[in-house]
Structure formats: C-alpha cells, structure tokens
Design a protein around this motif. Structure first.
Motif, PDB file in Angstrom:
ATOM      1  N   SER A  50       0.817  -1.127  -0.036  1.00 52.57           N
ATOM      2  CA  SER A  50      -0.068  -0.031  -0.014  1.00 52.57           C
ATOM      3  C   SER A  50       0.937   1.206   0.072  1.00 52.57           C
ATOM      4  N   THR A  86      -9.668  -2.964   0.152  1.00 54.10           N
ATOM      5  CA  THR A  86     -10.120  -2.264   1.296  1.00 54.10           C
ATOM      6  C   THR A  86      -9.003  -1.215   1.483  1.00 54.10           C
ATOM      7  N   SER A  87      -9.539  -0.001   2.053  1.00 53.95           N
ATOM      8  CA  SER A  87      -8.617   1.008   2.163  1.00 53.95           C
ATOM      9  C   SER A  87      -7.473   0.621   3.184  1.00 53.95           C
ATOM     10  N   GLN A  88      -6.260   1.081   3.069  1.00 57.95           N
ATOM     11  CA  GLN A  88      -5.305   0.535   4.042  1.00 57.95           C
ATOM     12  C   GLN A  88      -4.705   1.817   4.628  1.00 57.95           C
ATOM     13  N   LYS A 141      -5.512   5.650   4.273  1.00 57.05           N
ATOM     14  CA  LYS A 141      -5.555   6.235   3.021  1.00 57.05           C
ATOM     15  C   LYS A 141      -6.705   5.665   2.263  1.00 57.05           C
ATOM     16  N   VAL A 142      -7.890   6.516   1.938  1.00 62.26           N
ATOM     17  CA  VAL A 142      -8.714   5.741   1.168  1.00 62.26           C
ATOM     18  C   VAL A 142      -8.671   5.387  -0.027  1.00 62.26           C
ATOM     19  N   TRP A 143      -7.798   5.897  -0.914  1.00 63.58           N
ATOM     20  CA  TRP A 143      -7.365   5.508  -1.988  1.00 63.58           C
ATOM     21  C   TRP A 143      -6.498   4.499  -2.238  1.00 63.58           C
ATOM     22  N   GLY A 188      -5.352   0.640  -1.680  1.00 62.13           N
ATOM     23  CA  GLY A 188      -5.654  -0.775  -1.526  1.00 62.13           C
ATOM     24  C   GLY A 188      -4.301  -1.414  -1.457  1.00 62.13           C
TER      25      GLY A 188
END
Length: 334
Positions: A98, A262-264, A267-269, A271
């Motif tokens: 990520s 799933t966001s890691q 950081k929503v963008w 994966g």
C-alpha cells in the motif's frame, strides 16, 4: 489515435465477469504494417504491481506469507537496516503493497534497462550497488504514517518471495499466476525476449516516433517488469472478481481478496497493489502504467463484474485520463 499520434492500441472490456470484447488497433511499430491484435504484448509498467499483489495474495492463502509479519522475519538474503522508526511500527507486506512502508525511492533511481550495466540482483539493488539505485535502502519515515509511492517497496516484496520459495520471481509468476490463468501473452521481459517482436509492441514518443531502445524495459519485475496483453490482464481482473465470491482458480479466498480492495492505513485511495475510488456506492479499482514509450490503464468495478484494460505503445507525456485512454474510459457505460 491519429490526433494523439498513437501508433498502436489494444483494449479488453469485461462484462459479467467475462471478456466481452478484445480488439487491437493500429500497428506494433510506426511505419510498418505489423498490426496490433488482441494478443499483442505491451509493457504493463506499474500495472505490474497489481499482478505482483495477486501473487502475494495467493501465497498468503497458501501459508507462505503473512501480510502483517515483520518483513525482516521473511527476508533471508537481505534485511532492512534497524532504526528507531521500525522499533514499534514494523515494515510488512501490507505496508509495502500500500506504499506506506516508510521506504522511499532514491532520487534518480529505477531507470530503464541499460545493456552496458546488465540486470542487477535485487540484493545489489537494495544495497545501492547498481546505477539503477545508487543508495542503500533504509526506512525513511515511520511505517503507516504516510503514503509515498514506491518502486523499491515492490523490489523488497520480490526479494521476500524469492527467499521464501527459493526460485526466481519469473519462475514463480509463471508457475503460480500466468500458467494457471492461461495468460499466454504474459512474460517477465529480458533482453533476449526481443526475438518475440512479432507479438511485442515497440515503444513510441508523444510525437509518434519510435523510442531509441525500441523495447524499453525495467529490470525490476515485481514493480514494473511485466509485459502482457489487455486480455491477459482482464483475465487477472476477472480472477479477482471470482475470488471475492469464493470461486478463485488461484485459490485466493474471499477474505484475502477483500483485503486488496479495502482502504489501507487510513488512506482511502490505497488498496493492496491497486488504487481505490467509489462511484454510486460501488468500489472502483484501478492501476496505471506509465513508462518510456508506453501508457496503460486497468479500471474495474468488481461487484458490478465489469471493467476495462487499455494499453498503448505511446507515452503521451500527460496523465492517462487526459489523453486517449481517458477519452475511452469516459465513453464507457458501466
């Protein structure tokens, strides 16, 4: 394609978890009549990271790897140097995939293959002993505290995979991903592979001229070393879709594949090996490839069972969404 000076382009569309359309346009090399078709091979550039992530997910489900184990417990031929930054926050496969591991690409690193320098070992590269990466790699910020897009992180992943399985990354990828999914137009490029030029598209500049090295490639397979076709990449995207529903050919579980999208780390963008967005409450996944002579893009909606892979043999010098790829993506109805 004429307006953007793009000699060759290929596209594969996914509908209902099937390749709905696959077609090539233009030529492999400007000034020739060698046509691009649905099996034409392009440089995937950084879409290689998505391919690598799928391999990692398979190895996680097989018990060879753990997403949250200290990477230094996995590595045997090289170790990340100790620092106070990793005393409490460990570097893991999750943070590496990520781009939140704390490692940063040194300035001026990760250029294309130089035949006078040859292909480096990952250990030499990580130790800073090659022109491709002149600084030894260490953690630069606390893992999980920031996002820094990183090729070197995927070099560490490659070394970990090779250490665990005792084979070359190329052998592992062929055996565990390319062959099971019948990805016959996919390979890890080496200098000798230009003999396959009847299937491999040459790279071009933004004005449509051929790049000097004709088949520029990067000797860092896990990060940027995969060459493939849109149809083969579509097969891998479809495999992710099936794995989310428990019917994976590679044996990737729904739980593990769900981690990828799933966001890691807040950081929503971000994966695992791909990027995330949302549209009408549906998760959108994407991966972009951009290198000397090539641009490409993968975009998909795994729960809508649809997607597209677009590959070109031209570096337009602008973001994919501001060129011909963006025009195609914006014209699609999902």
């Amino acid at each position: 394609m004429e307006r953007y000076h793009v000699p060759g382009l290929s596209i594969a569309l996914i509908h209902d978890r099937q390749i709905h359309m696959a077609k090539g346009f233009g030529v492999l090399e400007a000034g020739t009549d060698h046509k691009v078709d649905s099996d034409t091979i392009f440089n995937a550039c950084s879409i290689s990271k998505f391919v690598t992530a799928m391999l990692v997910m398979k190895l996680v489900d097989q018990g060879f790897l753990d997403l949250d184990e200290d990477i230094n417990n996995i590595l045997t031929s090289w170790k990340l140097p100790y620092s106070k930054l990793i005393q409490s926050n460990k570097v893991t496969l999750r943070t590496l995939l990520s781009h939140q591991s704390g490692v940063v690409d040194p300035e001026g690193s990760f250029g294309e293959f130089d035949p006078t320098q040859g292909i480096p070992t990952m250990v030499d590269l990580l130790e800073g002993r090659t022109p491709y990466c002149k600084e030894s790699i260490k953690v630069m910020y606390k893992p999980g505290s920031d996002f820094q897009y990183s090729d070197i992180g995927f070099c560490i992943i490659q070394q970990a995979i090779e250490d665990v399985l005792g084979q070359s990354f190329e052998e592992i990828m062929n055996e565990l991903v390319f062959e099971p999914l019948n990805m016959k137009s996919s390979l890890i490029m080496r200098s000798a592979d230009v003999k396959f030029s009847q299937k491999i598209s040459c790279g071009h500049q933004s004005n449509g001229d051929l790049v000097s090295s004709k088949y520029p490639f990067y000797p860092y397979p896990a990060a940027v070393g995969v060459w493939t076709s849109p149809s083969d990449l579509a097969r891998l995207v479809i495999e992710l879709m099936y794995s989310l529903h428990g019917t994976s050919q590679l044996g990737i579980s729904p739980r593990t594949s769900k981690e990828m999208i799933t966001s890691q780390g807040g950081k929503v963008w971000a994966g695992l090996g791909l990027f995330l967005d949302s549209s009408n409450h549906e998760v959108e996944i994407s991966s972009l490839g951009w290198g000397v002579g090539y641009q490409c893009m993968m975009i998909a909606y795994p729960y809508l069972r649809s997607g597209a892979v677009i590959m070109t043999n031209t570096d337009l010098g602008v973001h994919q969404m501001k060129g011909i790829i963006g025009e195609i993506v914006n014209s699609l109805e999902w």
